[in-house]
Design a protein around this motif. Structure first.
Motif, PDB file in Angstrom:
ATOM      1  N   THR A 163       0.841  -1.196   0.000  1.00 40.23           N
ATOM      2  CA  THR A 163       0.000   0.000   0.000  1.00 40.23           C
ATOM      3  C   THR A 163       0.878   1.248   0.000  1.00 40.23           C
ATOM      4  O   THR A 163       1.880   1.303   0.719  1.00 40.23           O
ATOM      5  N   VAL A 164       0.483   2.211  -0.803  1.00 34.22           N
ATOM      6  CA  VAL A 164       1.126   3.526  -0.801  1.00 34.22           C
ATOM      7  C   VAL A 164       0.135   4.524  -0.226  1.00 34.22           C
ATOM      8  O   VAL A 164      -1.009   4.618  -0.687  1.00 34.22           O
ATOM      9  N   GLN A 165       0.569   5.244   0.780  1.00 37.64           N
ATOM     10  CA  GLN A 165      -0.272   6.264   1.408  1.00 37.64           C
ATOM     11  C   GLN A 165       0.240   7.651   1.022  1.00 37.64           C
ATOM     12  O   GLN A 165       1.426   7.943   1.169  1.00 37.64           O
ATOM     13  N   ILE A 166      -0.659   8.480   0.526  1.00 45.28           N
ATOM     14  CA  ILE A 166      -0.305   9.847   0.147  1.00 45.28           C
ATOM     15  C   ILE A 166      -0.983  10.793   1.128  1.00 45.28           C
ATOM     16  O   ILE A 166      -2.211  10.852   1.203  1.00 45.28           O
ATOM     17  N   ARG A 167      -0.179  11.510   1.893  1.00 43.33           N
ATOM     18  CA  ARG A 167      -0.706  12.448   2.881  1.00 43.33           C
ATOM     19  C   ARG A 167      -1.067  13.770   2.213  1.00 43.33           C
ATOM     20  O   ARG A 167      -0.299  14.308   1.417  1.00 43.33           O
ATOM     21  N   PRO A 168      -2.236  14.310   2.516  1.00 45.16           N
ATOM     22  CA  PRO A 168      -2.619  15.598   1.924  1.00 45.16           C
ATOM     23  C   PRO A 168      -1.703  16.722   2.412  1.00 45.16           C
ATOM     24  O   PRO A 168      -1.259  16.724   3.559  1.00 45.16           O
ATOM     25  N   LEU A 209      -5.001   6.314  -0.731  1.00 45.01           N
ATOM     26  CA  LEU A 209      -4.267   5.052  -0.837  1.00 45.01           C
ATOM     27  C   LEU A 209      -4.187   4.585  -2.281  1.00 45.01           C
ATOM     28  O   LEU A 209      -5.127   4.770  -3.066  1.00 45.01           O
ATOM     29  N   VAL A 210      -3.053   3.925  -2.581  1.00 47.22           N
ATOM     30  CA  VAL A 210      -2.867   3.226  -3.850  1.00 47.22           C
ATOM     31  C   VAL A 210      -2.527   1.776  -3.507  1.00 47.22           C
ATOM     32  O   VAL A 210      -1.558   1.512  -2.784  1.00 47.22           O
ATOM     33  N   ILE A 211      -3.336   0.847  -3.993  1.00 47.98           N
ATOM     34  CA  ILE A 211      -3.131  -0.579  -3.729  1.00 47.98           C
ATOM     35  C   ILE A 211      -2.313  -1.155  -4.882  1.00 47.98           C
ATOM     36  O   ILE A 211      -2.739  -1.108  -6.045  1.00 47.98           O
ATOM     37  N   ILE A 212      -1.148  -1.711  -4.542  1.00 47.23           N
ATOM     38  CA  ILE A 212      -0.229  -2.247  -5.547  1.00 47.23           C
ATOM     39  C   ILE A 212      -0.160  -3.756  -5.390  1.00 47.23           C
ATOM     40  O   ILE A 212       0.205  -4.265  -4.321  1.00 47.23           O
ATOM     41  N   ALA A 213      -0.535  -4.483  -6.424  1.00 55.62           N
ATOM     42  CA  ALA A 213      -0.440  -5.946  -6.432  1.00 55.62           C
ATOM     43  C   ALA A 213       0.930  -6.345  -6.953  1.00 55.62           C
ATOM     44  O   ALA A 213       1.400  -5.833  -7.977  1.00 55.62           O
ATOM     45  N   GLN A 244       1.003   5.729  -9.422  1.00 53.19           N
ATOM     46  CA  GLN A 244       0.617   4.596 -10.262  1.00 53.19           C
ATOM     47  C   GLN A 244       1.624   4.371 -11.386  1.00 53.19           C
ATOM     48  O   GLN A 244       2.004   3.233 -11.675  1.00 53.19           O
ATOM     49  N   MET A 245       2.054   5.433 -12.020  1.00 52.91           N
ATOM     50  CA  MET A 245       3.015   5.315 -13.123  1.00 52.91           C
ATOM     51  C   MET A 245       4.340   4.746 -12.633  1.00 52.91           C
ATOM     52  O   MET A 245       4.925   3.863 -13.275  1.00 52.91           O
ATOM     53  N   VAL A 246       4.813   5.239 -11.480  1.00 52.79           N
ATOM     54  CA  VAL A 246       6.074   4.723 -10.932  1.00 52.79           C
ATOM     55  C   VAL A 246       5.941   3.243 -10.593  1.00 52.79           C
ATOM     56  O   VAL A 246       6.839   2.429 -10.865  1.00 52.79           O
ATOM     57  N   ALA A 247       4.823   2.876  -9.988  1.00 48.33           N
ATOM     58  CA  ALA A 247       4.632   1.475  -9.600  1.00 48.33           C
ATOM     59  C   ALA A 247       4.562   0.562 -10.815  1.00 48.33           C
ATOM     60  O   ALA A 247       5.207  -0.498 -10.857  1.00 48.33           O
ATOM     61  N   LEU A 248       3.800   0.955 -11.823  1.00 47.68           N
ATOM     62  CA  LEU A 248       3.627   0.107 -13.003  1.00 47.68           C
ATOM     63  C   LEU A 248       4.906  -0.017 -13.811  1.00 47.68           C
ATOM     64  O   LEU A 248       5.069  -0.988 -14.561  1.00 47.68           O
ATOM     65  N   SER A 249       5.812   0.943 -13.676  1.00 51.02           N
ATOM     66  CA  SER A 249       7.084   0.867 -14.406  1.00 51.02           C
ATOM     67  C   SER A 249       8.138   0.066 -13.661  1.00 51.02           C
ATOM     68  O   SER A 249       9.259  -0.091 -14.148  1.00 51.02           O
ATOM     69  N   THR A 250       7.786  -0.457 -12.494  1.00 49.01           N
ATOM     70  CA  THR A 250       8.729  -1.222 -11.674  1.00 49.01           C
ATOM     71  C   THR A 250       8.558  -2.710 -11.935  1.00 49.01           C
ATOM     72  O   THR A 250       7.431  -3.215 -12.038  1.00 49.01           O
ATOM     73  N   HIS A 251       9.685  -3.417 -12.020  1.00 47.00           N
ATOM     74  CA  HIS A 251       9.658  -4.871 -12.251  1.00 47.00           C
ATOM     75  C   HIS A 251       9.026  -5.579 -11.050  1.00 47.00           C
ATOM     76  O   HIS A 251       9.328  -5.271  -9.903  1.00 47.00           O
ATOM     77  N   ILE A 286       5.675  -5.687 -10.444  1.00 39.84           N
ATOM     78  CA  ILE A 286       4.381  -5.117 -10.090  1.00 39.84           C
ATOM     79  C   ILE A 286       3.342  -5.582 -11.106  1.00 39.84           C
ATOM     80  O   ILE A 286       3.537  -5.455 -12.310  1.00 39.84           O
ATOM     81  N   LEU A 287       2.225  -6.110 -10.609  1.00 38.24           N
ATOM     82  CA  LEU A 287       1.161  -6.583 -11.488  1.00 38.24           C
ATOM     83  C   LEU A 287       0.132  -5.502 -11.786  1.00 38.24           C
ATOM     84  O   LEU A 287      -0.358  -5.406 -12.914  1.00 38.24           O
ATOM     85  N   SER A 288      -0.221  -4.716 -10.797  1.00 35.04           N
ATOM     86  CA  SER A 288      -1.204  -3.656 -10.999  1.00 35.04           C
ATOM     87  C   SER A 288      -1.048  -2.623  -9.905  1.00 35.04           C
ATOM     88  O   SER A 288      -0.455  -2.886  -8.843  1.00 35.04           O
ATOM     89  N   ALA A 289      -1.590  -1.429 -10.157  1.00 33.14           N
ATOM     90  CA  ALA A 289      -1.592  -0.351  -9.172  1.00 33.14           C
ATOM     91  C   ALA A 289      -2.899   0.421  -9.345  1.00 33.14           C
ATOM     92  O   ALA A 289      -3.120   1.047 -10.384  1.00 33.14           O
ATOM     93  N   GLU A 290      -3.754   0.344  -8.339  1.00 28.66           N
ATOM     94  CA  GLU A 290      -5.065   0.976  -8.418  1.00 28.66           C
ATOM     95  C   GLU A 290      -5.247   1.943  -7.254  1.00 28.66           C
ATOM     96  O   GLU A 290      -5.024   1.584  -6.096  1.00 28.66           O
ATOM     97  N   ALA A 291      -5.648   3.161  -7.579  1.00 26.63           N
ATOM     98  CA  ALA A 291      -5.936   4.153  -6.546  1.00 26.63           C
ATOM     99  C   ALA A 291      -7.314   3.892  -5.958  1.00 26.63           C
ATOM    100  O   ALA A 291      -8.272   3.596  -6.687  1.00 26.63           O
ATOM    101  N   MET A 292      -7.411   3.984  -4.651  1.00 26.22           N
ATOM    102  CA  MET A 292      -8.704   3.815  -3.996  1.00 26.22           C
ATOM    103  C   MET A 292      -9.530   5.071  -4.240  1.00 26.22           C
ATOM    104  O   MET A 292      -9.136   6.175  -3.847  1.00 26.22           O
ATOM    105  N   ASP A 293     -10.679   4.909  -4.894  1.00 26.30           N
ATOM    106  CA  ASP A 293     -11.475   6.074  -5.272  1.00 26.30           C
ATOM    107  C   ASP A 293     -12.190   6.668  -4.060  1.00 26.30           C
ATOM    108  O   ASP A 293     -12.133   6.141  -2.941  1.00 26.30           O
ATOM    109  N   ASP A 294     -12.884   7.788  -4.298  1.00 23.95           N
ATOM    110  CA  ASP A 294     -13.546   8.494  -3.201  1.00 23.95           C
ATOM    111  C   ASP A 294     -14.618   7.637  -2.543  1.00 23.95           C
ATOM    112  O   ASP A 294     -14.783   7.662  -1.313  1.00 23.95           O
TER     113      ASP A 294
END
Length: 322
Positions: A71-76, A132-136, A90-97, A99-107
Motif C-alpha cells: 500500500t502507498v499512502q499519500i498524505r494531503p 491510498l494506492v493498492i499495488i499488487a 501509479q506510473m512509478v509502480a507500473l514501471s517497476t519490475h 508489479i502486477l497492478s496499481a489501483e488508486a482507492m477512489d472516493d
C-alpha cells in the motif's frame, strides 16, 4: 477363593489363544468411568488439534494475502494536487519490475472505509484524509521494495510505501506461539490420559489380584496376562477416543455450517475475519483421526507396560513373602 481360582486355571492357562473367561471384567463400573474420561480427553485434544490447524491455516492465508499486495499512502498537503499525485504513484509502480497492478482507492471506497468512524456523506475534499494506492505484486518475482519506496518518495514526497513487513512478522509470531501452545496442551492431555490408564490398570489388577497371582505363580506367562489387559484397554481406548473425536468433528462441522449460513450477520462476519470459513479442512480431520488411533494405541501400550511392571514387582516380593 483359591479353589475357585484353581478350577478356572485349565481354561485360562491352556494357551494365549484359547480363553474361556477374561481376566478383566468387560463391563465393570471402573471400565465405564475410564471410557468416559478417555472420551472427554479425546474431545479436548481434538478441539486443540482443530483449533491449531484452523489458526495456522488462517494465518497462512492472511500472510499470503498481505504478501500479494503493498500500500502507498499519500498524505494531503497544502498545494498538493491529489489526483496528479495518485497518477504519478501509479506510473512509478507500473514501471517497476514485479508489479502486477496499481489501483488508486477512489472516493467512494475511501468513504466506505471511514463510514464506521465518521459517518455517511463524507466529502473528502473538505477533510485532510490520506489517499491510498493498492499495488499488487508478483509473489514469485517480487520487486525491490527499498528501491520502489525511494522511487515513489522521489516522485511524490508526501507518499510512503507500506510493505506490511511488521504485520507479517507479528502474524508469523502469533501463529508459531499458537501452534506451540496447542502442542503443549495436547501433550498435557496425553499425559493425563496415560496417568488415568495407569491408575485404572492398577485398580483392575487389584480387583483381580488373587486370580492374577495364582495364574502367575503356576506358570502363566506375563505376556499372556498383559495381553489380556492390553486387549481390554485397547477396546476401551478406541471406543472412548472415537466417541470424543466424533463429537469434536461434529462441533467443527456444525459451527462451519452455521458460519456459512449466517455470512450477512455481524457475528459471522467477525468470525470469518478471524478464522475464515471456520473449516479445519482435510488436514484437521486427518489430524483428529490420527489422534483417535494414537490414544487407542497409547491406552493399550500403557496398560501392558503397567501390568508387566506390576508382575515384576510381585516376583520381587514373592521370596520375601515365602
Amino acid at each position: 477363593m483359591i479353589d475357585r481360582v484353581l478350577s478356572r486355571l485349565p481354561a485360562l492357562a491352556r494357551s494365549a489363544g484359547a480363553r474361556a473367561a477374561p481376566i478383566v471384567p468387560p463391563g465393570n463400573v471402573a471400565g465405564r468411568a475410564l471410557l468416559t474420561v478417555i472420551a472427554i480427553m479425546t474431545f479436548l485434544a481434538s478441539l486443540t488439534v482443530g483449533a491449531v490447524t484452523l489458526v495456522s491455516d488462517t494465518a497462512a492465508q492472511w500472510q499470503s494475502q498481505i504478501a500479494r499486495e503493498v500500500t502507498v499512502q499519500i498524505r494531503p498537503d497544502e498545494g498538493l494536487d491529489m489526483g496528479a499525485a495518485l497518477s504519478r504513484v501509479q506510473m512509478v509502480a507500473l514501471s517497476t519490475h514485479g508489479i502486477l497492478s496499481a489501483e488508486a482507492m477512489d472516493d467512494a471506497a475511501t468513504s466506505r472505509l471511514l463510514e464506521p468512524w465518521l459517518g455517511e456523506g463524507l466529502k473528502l475534499d473538505d477533510l485532510p484524509v490520506p489517499r491510498l494506492v493498492i499495488i499488487a505484486i508478483n509473489e514469485d518475482d517480487p520487486p525491490d521494495f527499498a528501491a520502489l519506496g525511494k522511487a515513489i518518495r522521489d516522485a511524490v514526497p508526501q507518499a510512503s510505501l507500506d510493505d506490511h513487513r511488521a504485520w507479517v512478522s507479528r502474524l508469523v509470531s502469533m501463529a508459531h506461539a499458537t501452534v506451540w501452545t496447542g502442542i503443549a496442551i495436547l501433550a498435557l492431555v496425553l499425559v493425563a490420559t496415560v496417568l488415568t490408564v495407569v491408575f485404572a490398570t492398577r485398580g483392575a489388577m487389584t480387583g483381580n489380584r488373587h486370580i492374577i497371582e495364582v495364574l502367575h505363580f503356576v506358570g502363566a506367562r506375563g505376556s499372556f496376562i498383559a495381553a489380556e489387559f492390553q486387549r481390554h484397554f485397547l477396546k476401551l481406548g478406541l471406543i472412548g477416543a472415537l466417541a470424543g473425536g466424533a463429537v469434536a468433528l461434529c462441533a467443527f462441522y456444525l459451527f462451519g455450517r452455521w458460519t456459512a449460513a449466517n455470512q450477512a450477520t455481524p457475528e459471522a462476519d467477525q468470525i470469518s475475519a478471524l478464522f475464515g470459513s471456520f473449516s479445519i479442512g482435510w488436514t484437521g480431520y486427518g489430524g483428529v483421526l490420527l489422534l483417535i488411533v494414537l490414544i487407542g494405541v497409547l491406552t493399550a501400550v500403557t496398560s501392558r507396560v503397567t501390568v508387566i511392571r506390576q508382575l515384576a514387582a510381585i516376583d520381587m516380593l514373592s521370596p520375601v513373602e515365602a
